[in-house]
Design an enzyme around this catalytic site. Structure first.
Site, PDB file in Angstrom:
ATOM      1  N   HIS A 102       0.851  -1.187   0.000  1.00 37.47           N
ATOM      2  CA  HIS A 102       0.000   0.000   0.000  1.00 37.47           C
ATOM      3  C   HIS A 102       0.891   1.243   0.000  1.00 37.47           C
ATOM      4  O   HIS A 102       1.869   1.298   0.750  1.00 37.47           O
ATOM      5  CB  HIS A 102      -0.909  -0.011   1.225  1.00 37.47           C
ATOM      6  CG  HIS A 102      -1.849   1.146   1.244  1.00 37.47           C
ATOM      7  ND1 HIS A 102      -2.961   1.212   0.424  1.00 37.47           N
ATOM      8  CD2 HIS A 102      -1.837   2.304   1.942  1.00 37.47           C
ATOM      9  CE1 HIS A 102      -3.589   2.355   0.641  1.00 37.47           C
ATOM     10  NE2 HIS A 102      -2.921   3.043   1.553  1.00 37.47           N
ATOM     11  N   ASP A 137      -5.810  -9.390   5.854  1.00 38.05           N
ATOM     12  CA  ASP A 137      -7.002 -10.017   6.430  1.00 38.05           C
ATOM     13  C   ASP A 137      -8.207  -9.459   5.678  1.00 38.05           C
ATOM     14  O   ASP A 137      -8.032  -8.816   4.645  1.00 38.05           O
ATOM     15  CB  ASP A 137      -7.056  -9.809   7.955  1.00 38.05           C
ATOM     16  CG  ASP A 137      -7.027  -8.342   8.333  1.00 38.05           C
ATOM     17  OD1 ASP A 137      -7.431  -7.494   7.513  1.00 38.05           O
ATOM     18  OD2 ASP A 137      -6.610  -8.041   9.466  1.00 38.05           O
TER      19      ASP A 137
END
Ligand code: GRF
Length: 200
Positions: free
Chosen positions: A108, A140
């Site tokens: 990210h 997750d």
């Protein structure tokens, strides 16, 4: 040798950086398959040019878990051990995450938990932070949220616009992803709460 599965939706420069690291011997792994949810992804074309198996599984109009079942089936077929999201513009279902426990990574373009979601570079500029960067983390079901493996800080310059800042972050992304994969493959860490702690 560890078998990687790369998931992408676009340009694929992080995928190429990983492939370059493998070719240069910086990473002891092989790319077993590249999967894109978008037929227009440049990364697919680049994977094919490198002679890698590259598959498009269109996600349009598909329910999340039904889609993820198709992707997981392809990854299993290719005997993938570690899944690397590289600009894959979809949230994964609980089903997918549970199929590869602590074996899915994402990159990210911010120092998480700051600026999750879309246009992280623009968010940093707008907020006026003096540093931003990139993060490689375990995945997750939540957006940009799992335990952090590697971060690289990048200064925000007064002269920056979104493009120049994104380019400076991208250089570090390409270094960070290889480091993170190397760490995971080495097994030399434990997860202590949210912390990824090196064991040697
Ligand atoms: C990168 O900025 C990555 O951090 C984000 O999406 C972008 C993908 O770029 N998740 P590329 O397709 O790897 O060039």
């Amino acid at each position: 040798m560890s078998r990687l599965g790369i998931l992408l939706s676009g340009r694929g420069s992080n995928f190429e950086a990983i492939a370059d690291s493998i070719e240069a011997g910086r990473l002891d792994a092989e790319i077993a398959i590249v999967i894109s949810n978008s037929p227009r992804a440049k990364g697919l074309e680049r994977a094919r040019q490198r002679g890698l198996r590259a598959v498009c599984i269109p996600s349009k109009a598909m329910e999340r878990e039904a889609y993820d079942r198709l992707v997981v089936a392809e990854l299993r077929e290719a005997e993938v051990e570690l899944v690397c999201l590289a600009g894959f513009m979809r949230l994964l279902s609980a089903y997918f995450v549970e199929e590869f426990p602590q074996r899915i990574l994402n990159i990210h373009p911010s120092l998480l938990p700051s600026f999750p979601g879309l246009e992280a570079q623009a968010q940093a500029l707008e907020h006026g932070t003096k540093y931003t960067g990139c993060t490689v983390h375990f995945v997750d079901e939540r957006l940009d949220a799992g335990p952090i493996l590697i971060q690289k800080a990048v200064p925000v310059l007064d002269s920056d616009n979104e493009e120049s800042l994104a380019a400076r972050i991208l250089e570090q992304e390409h270094v960070a992803y290889t480091e993170a994969i190397r760490l995971v493959l080495s097994g030399a860490y434990r997860i202590d709460g949210r912390r990824v702690v090196r064991t040697r």
